[in-house]
Motif scaffolding. Structure first.
Motif, PDB file in Angstrom:
ATOM      1  N   GLY A  35       0.792  -1.221   0.000  1.00  0.00           N
ATOM      2  CA  GLY A  35       0.000   0.000   0.000  1.00  0.00           C
ATOM      3  C   GLY A  35       0.823   1.270   0.000  1.00  0.00           C
ATOM      4  N   THR A  36       2.101   1.186   0.352  1.00  0.00           N
ATOM      5  CA  THR A  36       2.997   2.339   0.334  1.00  0.00           C
ATOM      6  C   THR A  36       4.335   1.892  -0.233  1.00  0.00           C
ATOM      7  OG1 THR A  36       3.819   1.890   2.563  1.00  0.00           O
ATOM      8  CG2 THR A  36       1.954   3.404   2.379  1.00  0.00           C
ATOM      9  N   LEU A  37       5.120   2.850  -0.650  1.00  0.00           N
ATOM     10  CA  LEU A  37       6.440   2.552  -1.202  1.00  0.00           C
ATOM     11  C   LEU A  37       7.487   2.679  -0.110  1.00  0.00           C
ATOM     12  CD1 LEU A  37       8.195   1.883  -3.623  1.00  0.00           C
ATOM     13  CD2 LEU A  37       8.290   4.320  -4.150  1.00  0.00           C
ATOM     14  N   ASN A  38       7.952   1.535   0.393  1.00  0.00           N
ATOM     15  CA  ASN A  38       9.028   1.480   1.369  1.00  0.00           C
ATOM     16  C   ASN A  38       9.691   0.116   1.202  1.00  0.00           C
ATOM     17  OD1 ASN A  38      10.761   1.351   3.526  1.00  0.00           O
ATOM     18  ND2 ASN A  38       9.321   2.252   4.976  1.00  0.00           N
ATOM     19  N   LEU A  39      10.858   0.086   0.611  1.00  0.00           N
ATOM     20  CA  LEU A  39      11.518  -1.179   0.267  1.00  0.00           C
ATOM     21  C   LEU A  39      12.269  -1.819   1.424  1.00  0.00           C
ATOM     22  CD1 LEU A  39      12.828  -0.324  -3.316  1.00  0.00           C
ATOM     23  CD2 LEU A  39      10.713  -1.472  -2.640  1.00  0.00           C
ATOM     24  N   THR A  40      12.188  -1.245   2.630  1.00  0.00           N
ATOM     25  CA  THR A  40      12.896  -1.824   3.775  1.00  0.00           C
ATOM     26  C   THR A  40      11.956  -2.410   4.829  1.00  0.00           C
ATOM     27  OG1 THR A  40      13.018   0.334   4.868  1.00  0.00           O
ATOM     28  CG2 THR A  40      14.884  -0.301   3.475  1.00  0.00           C
ATOM     29  N   THR A  41      10.648  -2.262   4.648  1.00  0.00           N
ATOM     30  CA  THR A  41       9.688  -2.849   5.585  1.00  0.00           C
ATOM     31  C   THR A  41       8.525  -3.430   4.798  1.00  0.00           C
ATOM     32  OG1 THR A  41       8.435  -0.793   5.838  1.00  0.00           O
ATOM     33  CG2 THR A  41      10.228  -1.176   7.414  1.00  0.00           C
ATOM     34  N   GLY A  42       7.737  -4.262   5.465  1.00  0.00           N
ATOM     35  CA  GLY A  42       6.527  -4.792   4.852  1.00  0.00           C
ATOM     36  C   GLY A  42       6.704  -6.166   4.246  1.00  0.00           C
ATOM     37  N   LEU A  43       5.710  -6.586   3.487  1.00  0.00           N
ATOM     38  CA  LEU A  43       5.698  -7.915   2.875  1.00  0.00           C
ATOM     39  C   LEU A  43       6.563  -8.002   1.637  1.00  0.00           C
ATOM     40  CD1 LEU A  43       1.864  -8.627   3.166  1.00  0.00           C
ATOM     41  CD2 LEU A  43       3.683  -9.338   4.722  1.00  0.00           C
ATOM     42  N   VAL A  44       6.925  -6.860   1.096  1.00  0.00           N
ATOM     43  CA  VAL A  44       7.818  -6.788  -0.065  1.00  0.00           C
ATOM     44  C   VAL A  44       8.974  -5.873   0.302  1.00  0.00           C
ATOM     45  CG1 VAL A  44       8.041  -6.059  -2.469  1.00  0.00           C
ATOM     46  CG2 VAL A  44       5.934  -7.171  -1.704  1.00  0.00           C
ATOM     47  N   GLN A  45      10.195  -6.392   0.169  1.00  0.00           N
ATOM     48  CA  GLN A  45      11.388  -5.606   0.451  1.00  0.00           C
ATOM     49  C   GLN A  45      12.370  -5.831  -0.693  1.00  0.00           C
ATOM     50  OE1 GLN A  45      12.770  -6.308   4.497  1.00  0.00           O
ATOM     51  NE2 GLN A  45      10.664  -6.478   5.229  1.00  0.00           N
ATOM     52  N   ALA A  46      13.358  -4.958  -0.806  1.00  0.00           N
ATOM     53  CA  ALA A  46      14.302  -5.086  -1.911  1.00  0.00           C
ATOM     54  C   ALA A  46      15.603  -4.385  -1.603  1.00  0.00           C
ATOM     55  CB  ALA A  46      13.697  -4.523  -3.188  1.00  0.00           C
ATOM     56  N   THR A  47      16.638  -4.833  -2.292  1.00  0.00           N
ATOM     57  CA  THR A  47      17.913  -4.124  -2.341  1.00  0.00           C
ATOM     58  C   THR A  47      18.148  -3.778  -3.803  1.00  0.00           C
ATOM     59  OG1 THR A  47      19.127  -6.205  -2.543  1.00  0.00           O
ATOM     60  CG2 THR A  47      18.882  -5.296  -0.333  1.00  0.00           C
ATOM     61  N   CYS A  48      18.503  -2.524  -4.069  1.00  0.00           N
ATOM     62  CA  CYS A  48      18.664  -2.062  -5.443  1.00  0.00           C
ATOM     63  C   CYS A  48      20.029  -1.414  -5.641  1.00  0.00           C
ATOM     64  CB  CYS A  48      17.580  -1.048  -5.798  1.00  0.00           C
ATOM     65  SG  CYS A  48      15.903  -1.704  -5.675  1.00  0.00           S
ATOM     66  N   THR A  49      20.588  -1.662  -6.820  1.00  0.00           N
ATOM     67  CA  THR A  49      21.826  -1.031  -7.243  1.00  0.00           C
ATOM     68  C   THR A  49      21.656  -0.604  -8.690  1.00  0.00           C
ATOM     69  OG1 THR A  49      23.073  -2.499  -5.791  1.00  0.00           O
ATOM     70  CG2 THR A  49      24.321  -1.323  -7.472  1.00  0.00           C
ATOM     71  N   SER A  50      21.788   0.669  -8.952  1.00  0.00           N
ATOM     72  CA  SER A  50      21.694   1.224 -10.313  1.00  0.00           C
ATOM     73  C   SER A  50      20.416   0.805 -11.022  1.00  0.00           C
ATOM     74  CB  SER A  50      22.916   0.799 -11.135  1.00  0.00           C
ATOM     75  OG  SER A  50      24.104   1.246 -10.527  1.00  0.00           O
ATOM     76  N   GLY A  51      19.290   0.830 -10.327  1.00  0.00           N
ATOM     77  CA  GLY A  51      17.999   0.520 -10.936  1.00  0.00           C
ATOM     78  C   GLY A  51      17.706  -0.954 -11.106  1.00  0.00           C
ATOM     79  N   ASN A  52      18.599  -1.819 -10.635  1.00  0.00           N
ATOM     80  CA  ASN A  52      18.433  -3.266 -10.739  1.00  0.00           C
ATOM     81  C   ASN A  52      18.321  -3.837  -9.323  1.00  0.00           C
ATOM     82  OD1 ASN A  52      18.231  -5.618 -12.168  1.00  0.00           O
ATOM     83  ND2 ASN A  52      20.427  -5.933 -12.322  1.00  0.00           N
ATOM     84  N   CYS A  53      17.266  -4.610  -9.053  1.00  0.00           N
ATOM     85  CA  CYS A  53      16.973  -5.006  -7.673  1.00  0.00           C
ATOM     86  C   CYS A  53      16.896  -6.514  -7.481  1.00  0.00           C
ATOM     87  CB  CYS A  53      15.632  -4.414  -7.249  1.00  0.00           C
ATOM     88  SG  CYS A  53      15.528  -2.628  -7.390  1.00  0.00           S
ATOM     89  N   THR A  54      17.109  -6.911  -6.236  1.00  0.00           N
ATOM     90  CA  THR A  54      16.723  -8.227  -5.759  1.00  0.00           C
ATOM     91  C   THR A  54      15.521  -7.990  -4.867  1.00  0.00           C
ATOM     92  OG1 THR A  54      18.959  -9.109  -5.839  1.00  0.00           O
ATOM     93  CG2 THR A  54      17.390 -10.246  -4.401  1.00  0.00           C
ATOM     94  N   ILE A  55      14.411  -8.618  -5.223  1.00  0.00           N
ATOM     95  CA  ILE A  55      13.167  -8.426  -4.490  1.00  0.00           C
ATOM     96  C   ILE A  55      12.954  -9.601  -3.539  1.00  0.00           C
ATOM     97  CG2 ILE A  55      11.740  -9.491  -6.279  1.00  0.00           C
ATOM     98  CD1 ILE A  55       9.569  -7.401  -5.619  1.00  0.00           C
ATOM     99  N   TYR A  56      12.472  -9.291  -2.337  1.00  0.00           N
ATOM    100  CA  TYR A  56      12.138 -10.286  -1.319  1.00  0.00           C
ATOM    101  C   TYR A  56      10.639 -10.182  -1.053  1.00  0.00           C
ATOM    102  CZ  TYR A  56      17.173 -10.104  -0.419  1.00  0.00           C
ATOM    103  OH  TYR A  56      18.537 -10.133  -0.551  1.00  0.00           O
ATOM    104  N   MET A  57       9.917 -11.268  -1.273  1.00  0.00           N
ATOM    105  CA  MET A  57       8.468 -11.268  -1.048  1.00  0.00           C
ATOM    106  C   MET A  57       8.149 -12.310   0.025  1.00  0.00           C
ATOM    107  SD  MET A  57       7.145 -10.834  -4.978  1.00  0.00           S
ATOM    108  CE  MET A  57       8.093 -12.203  -5.607  1.00  0.00           C
ATOM    109  N   ARG A  58       7.565 -11.847   1.115  1.00  0.00           N
ATOM    110  CA  ARG A  58       7.311 -12.738   2.255  1.00  0.00           C
ATOM    111  C   ARG A  58       6.239 -13.764   1.914  1.00  0.00           C
ATOM    112  NH1 ARG A  58       5.678 -10.600   8.150  1.00  0.00           N
ATOM    113  NH2 ARG A  58       3.571 -11.161   7.528  1.00  0.00           N
ATOM    114  N   LEU A  59       6.556 -15.017   2.272  1.00  0.00           N
ATOM    115  CA  LEU A  59       5.636 -16.141   2.022  1.00  0.00           C
ATOM    116  C   LEU A  59       5.052 -16.602   3.356  1.00  0.00           C
ATOM    117  CD1 LEU A  59       7.866 -18.084  -0.536  1.00  0.00           C
ATOM    118  CD2 LEU A  59       6.084 -16.428  -1.028  1.00  0.00           C
ATOM    119  N   ALA A  60       4.981 -17.879   3.528  1.00  0.00           N
ATOM    120  CA  ALA A  60       4.390 -18.473   4.725  1.00  0.00           C
ATOM    121  C   ALA A  60       5.386 -18.480   5.884  1.00  0.00           C
ATOM    122  CB  ALA A  60       3.941 -19.903   4.415  1.00  0.00           C
TER     123      ALA A  60
END
Length: 190
Positions: A159-184
């Protein structure tokens, strides 16, 4: 005088009306291209959100079938993702393995880099987890995802853009990211 002007004008495109028509057509084409690109990005973001839901169900089903935490039934941590479609990677004796639990039987992602699964802290995908003293969740990871897609996925899920908290998080370098999506969550032994 009017007769002379008609003799000089040759070809189909001439005059102010034609230039206006061309500029309007070019503007509409640019807007259409932008909208098409945005639609493609939204579609790719929705596909990642669907994968998150699919893998959450897969992890829950597998843990229910083997009656223990998935992480305790795999010898190599990198195989946690592959165990969802390859029974031979199980190191424990499961009561029932009813897989494969996912449709993709490869760690290569169809649109991006590689896909994997890690057992991490429930609230922080980037922190080391001690699952004996705190709640842990399985996180689906996908590499080489454009930052614009990651932002759409994060906003769509959290619901908001914050890549360090929540069910979706990411680390990005130069516009290219590794996305982490919380599962079970990790199944707790009773």
């Amino acid at each position: 005088m009017a007769k002379v002007m008609h003799k000089r004008q040759r070809g189909a495109m001439f005059g102010l009306d034609a230039r206006l028509a061309l500029s309007i057509a070019a503007g509409l084409a640019a807007i259409g291209g932008f909208m098409g690109h945005r639609s493609l990005q939204n579609t790719r973001a929705n596909l990642l959100l669907q994968e998150q839901a699919e893998y959450t169900k897969a992890v829950e089903a597998l843990q229910n079938d083997i009656s223990q935490p998935l992480s305790q039934c795999v010898a190599v941590a990198g195989n946690m993702y592959r165990i969802l479609y390859d029974r031979t990677l199980l190191t424990c004796t499961p009561p029932a393995w009813r897989g494969p639990y996912v449709s993709r039987a490869t760690t290569q992602h169809g649109h991006y880099g590689t896909a994997g699964m890690q057992l991490l802290q429930s609230t922080d995908a980037l922190a080391v987890a001690d699952c004996s003293t705190q709640w842990c969740h399985y996180w689906l990871t996908v590499t080489n995802v454009p930052e614009s897609i990651v932002n759409l996925v994060d906003t769509g899920r959290d619901g908001t853009l914050n890549l360090t908290t929540g069910l979706v998080q990411a680390t990005c370098t130069s516009g290219n990211c590794t996305i982490y999506m919380r599962l079970a969550p990790m199944l707790q032994r009773l």
